[in-house]
Each structure stands twice: as C-alpha cells, then as structure tokens.
Scaffold this motif. Structure first.
Motif, PDB file in Angstrom:
ATOM      1  N   GLU A 194      -7.105  20.704  14.358  1.00 50.90           N
ATOM      2  CA  GLU A 194      -7.273  19.327  14.835  1.00 50.90           C
ATOM      3  C   GLU A 194      -7.059  18.329  13.714  1.00 50.90           C
ATOM      4  O   GLU A 194      -6.390  17.310  13.896  1.00 50.90           O
ATOM      5  CB  GLU A 194      -8.670  19.160  15.451  1.00 50.90           C
ATOM      6  CG  GLU A 194      -8.850  17.831  16.156  1.00 50.90           C
ATOM      7  CD  GLU A 194      -9.807  16.914  15.440  1.00 50.90           C
ATOM      8  OE1 GLU A 194      -9.759  15.709  15.714  1.00 50.90           O
ATOM      9  OE2 GLU A 194     -10.594  17.392  14.611  1.00 50.90           O
ATOM     10  N   ARG A 243     -12.763  10.144  16.432  1.00 51.75           N
ATOM     11  CA  ARG A 243     -13.231   9.665  17.731  1.00 51.75           C
ATOM     12  C   ARG A 243     -12.561   8.347  18.112  1.00 51.75           C
ATOM     13  O   ARG A 243     -12.155   8.158  19.249  1.00 51.75           O
ATOM     14  CB  ARG A 243     -14.745   9.502  17.734  1.00 51.75           C
ATOM     15  CG  ARG A 243     -15.282   9.157  19.098  1.00 51.75           C
ATOM     16  CD  ARG A 243     -16.810   9.085  19.109  1.00 51.75           C
ATOM     17  NE  ARG A 243     -17.308   8.903  20.443  1.00 51.75           N
ATOM     18  CZ  ARG A 243     -17.304   7.750  21.099  1.00 51.75           C
ATOM     19  NH1 ARG A 243     -16.797   6.685  20.538  1.00 51.75           N
ATOM     20  NH2 ARG A 243     -17.796   7.668  22.316  1.00 51.75           N
ATOM     21  N   MET A 248      -9.047   9.069  19.197  1.00 51.87           N
ATOM     22  CA  MET A 248      -9.018   9.746  20.487  1.00 51.87           C
ATOM     23  C   MET A 248      -9.375   8.791  21.629  1.00 51.87           C
ATOM     24  O   MET A 248      -8.808   8.880  22.716  1.00 51.87           O
ATOM     25  CB  MET A 248      -9.951  10.954  20.499  1.00 51.87           C
ATOM     26  CG  MET A 248      -9.588  12.026  19.501  1.00 51.87           C
ATOM     27  SD  MET A 248      -7.850  12.505  19.548  1.00 51.87           S
ATOM     28  CE  MET A 248      -7.664  13.154  17.919  1.00 51.87           C
ATOM     29  N   SER A 252      -7.115   8.218  24.659  1.00 54.31           N
ATOM     30  CA  SER A 252      -7.704   8.594  25.940  1.00 54.31           C
ATOM     31  C   SER A 252      -7.682   7.433  26.936  1.00 54.31           C
ATOM     32  O   SER A 252      -7.352   7.610  28.106  1.00 54.31           O
ATOM     33  CB  SER A 252      -9.138   9.075  25.728  1.00 54.31           C
ATOM     34  OG  SER A 252      -9.723   9.419  26.954  1.00 54.31           O
ATOM     35  N   LEU A 306      -5.603  15.057  22.176  1.00 54.70           N
ATOM     36  CA  LEU A 306      -6.824  15.185  22.982  1.00 54.70           C
ATOM     37  C   LEU A 306      -7.208  16.645  23.189  1.00 54.70           C
ATOM     38  O   LEU A 306      -8.396  16.989  23.160  1.00 54.70           O
ATOM     39  CB  LEU A 306      -6.655  14.463  24.320  1.00 54.70           C
ATOM     40  CG  LEU A 306      -6.585  12.939  24.235  1.00 54.70           C
ATOM     41  CD1 LEU A 306      -6.249  12.337  25.590  1.00 54.70           C
ATOM     42  CD2 LEU A 306      -7.868  12.349  23.690  1.00 54.70           C
ATOM     43  N   TYR A 347      -8.740  17.941  19.958  1.00 52.85           N
ATOM     44  CA  TYR A 347     -10.040  17.300  19.765  1.00 52.85           C
ATOM     45  C   TYR A 347     -11.114  17.971  20.630  1.00 52.85           C
ATOM     46  O   TYR A 347     -12.168  18.373  20.140  1.00 52.85           O
ATOM     47  CB  TYR A 347      -9.935  15.810  20.095  1.00 52.85           C
ATOM     48  CG  TYR A 347     -11.226  15.049  19.948  1.00 52.85           C
ATOM     49  CD1 TYR A 347     -11.684  14.667  18.692  1.00 52.85           C
ATOM     50  CD2 TYR A 347     -11.982  14.693  21.054  1.00 52.85           C
ATOM     51  CE1 TYR A 347     -12.866  13.949  18.546  1.00 52.85           C
ATOM     52  CE2 TYR A 347     -13.163  13.982  20.926  1.00 52.85           C
ATOM     53  CZ  TYR A 347     -13.592  13.612  19.665  1.00 52.85           C
ATOM     54  OH  TYR A 347     -14.768  12.900  19.527  1.00 52.85           O
ATOM     55  N   TRP A 348     -10.828  18.114  21.931  1.00 48.99           N
ATOM     56  CA  TRP A 348     -11.825  18.698  22.827  1.00 48.99           C
ATOM     57  C   TRP A 348     -11.988  20.198  22.624  1.00 48.99           C
ATOM     58  O   TRP A 348     -13.077  20.744  22.839  1.00 48.99           O
ATOM     59  CB  TRP A 348     -11.510  18.356  24.283  1.00 48.99           C
ATOM     60  CG  TRP A 348     -11.796  16.912  24.543  1.00 48.99           C
ATOM     61  CD1 TRP A 348     -10.886  15.919  24.788  1.00 48.99           C
ATOM     62  CD2 TRP A 348     -13.078  16.272  24.517  1.00 48.99           C
ATOM     63  NE1 TRP A 348     -11.533  14.708  24.917  1.00 48.99           N
ATOM     64  CE2 TRP A 348     -12.883  14.903  24.761  1.00 48.99           C
ATOM     65  CE3 TRP A 348     -14.370  16.722  24.303  1.00 48.99           C
ATOM     66  CZ2 TRP A 348     -13.925  13.979  24.809  1.00 48.99           C
ATOM     67  CZ3 TRP A 348     -15.423  15.808  24.346  1.00 48.99           C
ATOM     68  CH2 TRP A 348     -15.197  14.460  24.595  1.00 48.99           C
ATOM     69  N   THR A 379     -11.926  21.539  19.692  1.00 53.13           N
ATOM     70  CA  THR A 379     -12.837  21.575  18.544  1.00 53.13           C
ATOM     71  C   THR A 379     -14.280  21.335  18.983  1.00 53.13           C
ATOM     72  O   THR A 379     -15.200  22.010  18.524  1.00 53.13           O
ATOM     73  CB  THR A 379     -12.418  20.539  17.481  1.00 53.13           C
ATOM     74  OG1 THR A 379     -11.087  20.832  17.060  1.00 53.13           O
ATOM     75  CG2 THR A 379     -13.349  20.553  16.289  1.00 53.13           C
ATOM     76  N   VAL A 380     -14.470  20.386  19.876  1.00 52.91           N
ATOM     77  CA  VAL A 380     -15.823  20.123  20.401  1.00 52.91           C
ATOM     78  C   VAL A 380     -16.365  21.367  21.105  1.00 52.91           C
ATOM     79  O   VAL A 380     -17.511  21.783  20.867  1.00 52.91           O
ATOM     80  CB  VAL A 380     -15.808  18.913  21.361  1.00 52.91           C
ATOM     81  CG1 VAL A 380     -17.138  18.772  22.087  1.00 52.91           C
ATOM     82  CG2 VAL A 380     -15.477  17.630  20.598  1.00 52.91           C
ATOM     83  N   ALA A 381     -15.544  21.983  21.943  1.00 52.06           N
ATOM     84  CA  ALA A 381     -15.977  23.189  22.671  1.00 52.06           C
ATOM     85  C   ALA A 381     -16.271  24.342  21.712  1.00 52.06           C
ATOM     86  O   ALA A 381     -17.265  25.062  21.879  1.00 52.06           O
ATOM     87  CB  ALA A 381     -14.910  23.603  23.681  1.00 52.06           C
TER      88      ALA A 381
END
Length: 109
Positions: free
Chosen positions: A19, A56, A59, A63, A87, A90-91, A93-95
């Motif tokens: 990311e 953020r 994104m 977004s 995106l 990014y998501w 990485t969050v997951a």
C-alpha cells in the motif's frame, strides 16, 4: 509465536509495504505530472519537506471522487485510473491489520 499469528502479522507487514509503495508512486506522479490536480487535492499542505503524509486524506479524496471537480481533466483521469487500486490496497491493509490484531488476541504469541 504461533503459526497463525505469524502468518497474520507477516501478511499485515506485506500489505503495508504494498500500500505504501502504490500510494507513494501515485502521489509522486501526481505531483510531477499533474501539479494542478496536486493543488486541487490539497496535497502540498500534507506533503512538504519530511512531514508525515496521511494516506487517509488521499483515500478520502479518491473515495469521494473529489478529483472530478478539478479543472485538470488529465489529472482527474489519472486519479480515476488509480482509484480502484489505491482503495483496494488501503482497505486490504486495514483488513490485514484487523486480522493480525484478532490473531494476536485469540492465539497470542
């Protein structure tokens, strides 16, 4: 460290690296090739000499499709081309981060 925790933590590290690489490349090209779009994205306020960048904010800009309000059509097209990739990384990485924390909580080290 248990194998499931190790896999989760390594996966998180890999997704962070991916990311960051994609995001940094996007911002570098945006700044150099589309300076008007760069200014529209308000990136200079966040990316100056050695200041910490915020993924953020980038994104959220992508977004919400705020880039479409720019007068730089080529810059907006560039943002649109990379929107899905940025995106997704990014998501992901969050997951992966949430998965690593869950693995640590339930399986320990």
């Amino acid at each position: 460290m248990k194998w499931i925790t190790t896999i989760a933590c390594v996966s998180f590290a890999v997704t962070i690296a991916a990311e960051t690489a994609v995001w940094t490349m996007f911002l570098h090209r945006l700044k150099n090739r589309y300076p008007q779009q760069w200014l529209h994205a308000a990136q200079p306020l966040m990316w100056q000499d050695r200041t910490l960048l915020s993924a953020r904010s980038t994104m959220m800009y992508l977004s919400n499709r705020d880039y479409l309000e720019s007068l730089d059509l080529d810059g907006a097209h560039y943002c649109g081309r990379y929107r899905s990739l940025l995106l997704a990384t990014y998501w992901l990485t969050v997951a992966a981060g949430m998965t690593a924390l869950t693995a640590l909580a339930f399986h320990g080290r």
